[in-house]
Write an enzyme that holds these catalytic residues in place. Structure first.
Site, PDB file in Angstrom:
ATOM      1  N   HIS A 101     -32.578   3.218 -24.479  1.00  0.00           N
ATOM      2  CA  HIS A 101     -32.896   4.082 -23.323  1.00  0.00           C
ATOM      3  C   HIS A 101     -33.265   3.167 -22.156  1.00  0.00           C
ATOM      4  O   HIS A 101     -34.351   2.610 -22.117  1.00  0.00           O
ATOM      5  CB  HIS A 101     -34.072   5.017 -23.640  1.00  0.00           C
ATOM      6  CG  HIS A 101     -34.358   5.987 -22.527  1.00  0.00           C
ATOM      7  ND1 HIS A 101     -34.314   7.352 -22.709  1.00  0.00           N
ATOM      8  CD2 HIS A 101     -34.683   5.817 -21.223  1.00  0.00           C
ATOM      9  CE1 HIS A 101     -34.608   7.967 -21.577  1.00  0.00           C
ATOM     10  NE2 HIS A 101     -34.832   7.040 -20.652  1.00  0.00           N
ATOM     11  N   HIS A 131     -32.845   2.317 -17.729  1.00  0.00           N
ATOM     12  CA  HIS A 131     -32.440   2.580 -16.341  1.00  0.00           C
ATOM     13  C   HIS A 131     -32.214   1.237 -15.652  1.00  0.00           C
ATOM     14  O   HIS A 131     -33.080   0.363 -15.687  1.00  0.00           O
ATOM     15  CB  HIS A 131     -33.521   3.340 -15.582  1.00  0.00           C
ATOM     16  CG  HIS A 131     -33.878   4.663 -16.178  1.00  0.00           C
ATOM     17  ND1 HIS A 131     -33.285   5.846 -15.789  1.00  0.00           N
ATOM     18  CD2 HIS A 131     -34.773   4.989 -17.145  1.00  0.00           C
ATOM     19  CE1 HIS A 131     -33.802   6.850 -16.482  1.00  0.00           C
ATOM     20  NE2 HIS A 131     -34.705   6.356 -17.314  1.00  0.00           N
ATOM     21  N   LYS A 153     -26.760  13.207 -21.673  1.00  0.00           N
ATOM     22  CA  LYS A 153     -28.203  13.254 -21.437  1.00  0.00           C
ATOM     23  C   LYS A 153     -28.598  14.605 -20.866  1.00  0.00           C
ATOM     24  O   LYS A 153     -28.044  15.061 -19.870  1.00  0.00           O
ATOM     25  CB  LYS A 153     -28.628  12.139 -20.478  1.00  0.00           C
ATOM     26  CG  LYS A 153     -30.118  12.126 -20.155  1.00  0.00           C
ATOM     27  CD  LYS A 153     -30.963  11.902 -21.410  1.00  0.00           C
ATOM     28  CE  LYS A 153     -32.454  12.014 -21.098  1.00  0.00           C
ATOM     29  NZ  LYS A 153     -33.023  10.740 -20.626  1.00  0.00           N
ATOM     30  N   HIS A 178     -34.537  14.656 -22.605  1.00  0.00           N
ATOM     31  CA  HIS A 178     -35.841  14.451 -21.980  1.00  0.00           C
ATOM     32  C   HIS A 178     -36.659  15.678 -22.368  1.00  0.00           C
ATOM     33  O   HIS A 178     -36.449  16.770 -21.832  1.00  0.00           O
ATOM     34  CB  HIS A 178     -35.715  14.334 -20.463  1.00  0.00           C
ATOM     35  CG  HIS A 178     -37.023  14.108 -19.772  1.00  0.00           C
ATOM     36  ND1 HIS A 178     -37.328  12.931 -19.121  1.00  0.00           N
ATOM     37  CD2 HIS A 178     -38.124  14.893 -19.651  1.00  0.00           C
ATOM     38  CE1 HIS A 178     -38.550  13.014 -18.624  1.00  0.00           C
ATOM     39  NE2 HIS A 178     -39.051  14.208 -18.920  1.00  0.00           N
ATOM     40  N   HIS A 197     -38.154   8.958 -25.601  1.00  0.00           N
ATOM     41  CA  HIS A 197     -39.484   8.550 -25.118  1.00  0.00           C
ATOM     42  C   HIS A 197     -40.577   9.562 -25.489  1.00  0.00           C
ATOM     43  O   HIS A 197     -41.271  10.082 -24.628  1.00  0.00           O
ATOM     44  CB  HIS A 197     -39.479   8.262 -23.619  1.00  0.00           C
ATOM     45  CG  HIS A 197     -38.782   9.258 -22.743  1.00  0.00           C
ATOM     46  ND1 HIS A 197     -39.014  10.615 -22.803  1.00  0.00           N
ATOM     47  CD2 HIS A 197     -37.853   9.085 -21.770  1.00  0.00           C
ATOM     48  CE1 HIS A 197     -38.280  11.224 -21.905  1.00  0.00           C
ATOM     49  NE2 HIS A 197     -37.555  10.320 -21.275  1.00  0.00           N
ATOM     50  N   ASP A 252     -37.131   2.896 -21.924  1.00  0.00           N
ATOM     51  CA  ASP A 252     -37.215   3.728 -20.719  1.00  0.00           C
ATOM     52  C   ASP A 252     -37.670   2.891 -19.526  1.00  0.00           C
ATOM     53  O   ASP A 252     -38.335   3.400 -18.629  1.00  0.00           O
ATOM     54  CB  ASP A 252     -38.138   4.933 -20.927  1.00  0.00           C
ATOM     55  CG  ASP A 252     -38.042   5.968 -19.811  1.00  0.00           C
ATOM     56  OD1 ASP A 252     -37.003   5.980 -19.111  1.00  0.00           O
ATOM     57  OD2 ASP A 252     -38.995   6.752 -19.614  1.00  0.00           O
TER      58      ASP A 252
END
Length: 352
Positions: A17, A19, A104, A141, A179, A256
């Site tokens: 995970h 970004h 996602k 999420h 997460h 994350d």
């Protein structure tokens, strides 16, 4: 894995995970990650979001261009699509054929760049049916966004109102509860019935293993410890640490890591996200070491993620050393700077 008091050797992990943003800042975020991990699931919440295979392929090309310019070999970005109320079932078939790793689910308004997310999961049922058929994982999420639900309760409510009904309607859909932050989520994933098939897993971040919600307010507002889902009480941190270090194959590493420029964090409406990519593996080692479970770091970090995604495990080995390392107070981030998690502190473990 071999380990001693001061050194651990393990198969190189992946980050399930991540970004890395886009544009000029991608280069800095990508460099930190590729130094430690062999692969990473790349989040699609750009602005505009990565909603189609064509957009994912274009994003992948930009990532690979940056890797080349950095002189990095051996790192593989695993691309994802951003699920919306308007995603077409045909796009899932194409995504599977083109090697897209997952879709996602962002509930609309749940976190950074999630305004285009799903308002009603039942609008996506046709797409989810195709995903179940082709074996495409859904990454969730796990928070509801109703304004009448307390921010510290959003994950637990999501389990009851969204996740459990979803799993009943699609019992063979592979789901990663990303997460996770609460003992309710840890217990749900640990105890979930899957009829003999491994269809549910969860990722856990370093900040949720190492900190509770006091870290956001220690000596004043600490914006660089603010993320979504938000840090919870100490009892939840302990529950996450217990399942992460338990050897249960349903739990694996997902940082994350979410980069935001220092100014965007230290503002009247500071962005959510902790930048852990600078020394993520050292942070995980610290968490496992805190409960005497370093011998279980490799399975959590290196084995259970690829197993769930039906990918081969890595073969290259890396070494972590227990040697004090000072985390910089800030570092370059495009034409600005970024503040890494635990900035200005000394941590015990780092990549050799």
């Amino acid at each position: 894995m071999s380990n001693s008091q001061t050194q651990i050797e393990l198969i190189q992990p992946d980050d399930w995970h991540l970004h890395i943003r886009d544009g000029d800042v991608m280069r800095d975020a990508l460099g930190d990650t590729a130094r430690q991990f062999a692969r990473a699931i790349i989040m699609p919440n750009l602005n505009p979001p990565v909603t189609t295979v064509d957009l994912a392929k274009a994003y992948q090309a930009r990532i690979e261009s940056n890797l080349k310019s950095l002189g990095i070999n051996g790192f593989t970005p695993l691309m994802t699509l951003y699920l919306t109320d308007n995603t077409l079932a045909d796009e899932i078939q194409r995504a599977k054929a083109e090697g897209i790793a997952a879709l996602k689910l962002y509930p609309a308004g749940a976190t950074t760049n999630s305004d285009a997310g799903v308002n009603d999961i039942k609008r996506c049922y046709q797409v989810l049916e195709v995903m179940q058929q082709v074996g495409m994982p859904l990454l969730v999420h796990g928070e509801v966004t109703h304004p009448d639900v307390d921010i510290f309760d959003r994950e637990a409510v999501f389990i009851d109102q969204v996740l459990e009904p979803l799993r009943k309607d699609f019992p063979e859909l592979k789901i990663v509860f990303e997460h996770i932050t609460t003992k309710q989520a840890a217990q749900y994933v640990r105890d979930a019935s899957t009829s003999g098939k491994n269809t549910i897993a969860a990722t856990i971040t370093p900040q949720h293993l190492l900190m509770n919600r006091n870290a956001i307010f220690a000596g004043g507002i600490r914006p660089h410890n603010y993320c979504l889902p938000v840090l919870k009480r100490e009892e939840h941190r302990i529950a996450l640490l217990e399942v992460a270090t338990s050897g249960n194959l349903r739990f694996f590493l997902g940082t994350d890591s979410a980069p935001h420029a220092k100014g965007a964090k230290e503002s009247a409406r500071g962005c959510a996200g902790c930048y852990s990519a600078f020394n993520a593996l050292g942070l995980y080692a610290e968490a496992f070491d805190s409960v005497g479970k370093l011998n279980r770091l490799e399975t959590f970090a290196s084995f259970y993620g690829p197993d769930f995604y039906s990918l081969p495990r890595n073969t290259k080995k890396i070494t972590l050393t227990k040697k004090a390392q000072n985390i910089p107070s800030e570092q370059p981030f495009g034409d600005a700077t970024i503040v890494p998690l635990r900035a200005g502190e000394t941590i015990a473990w780092s990549l050799s």
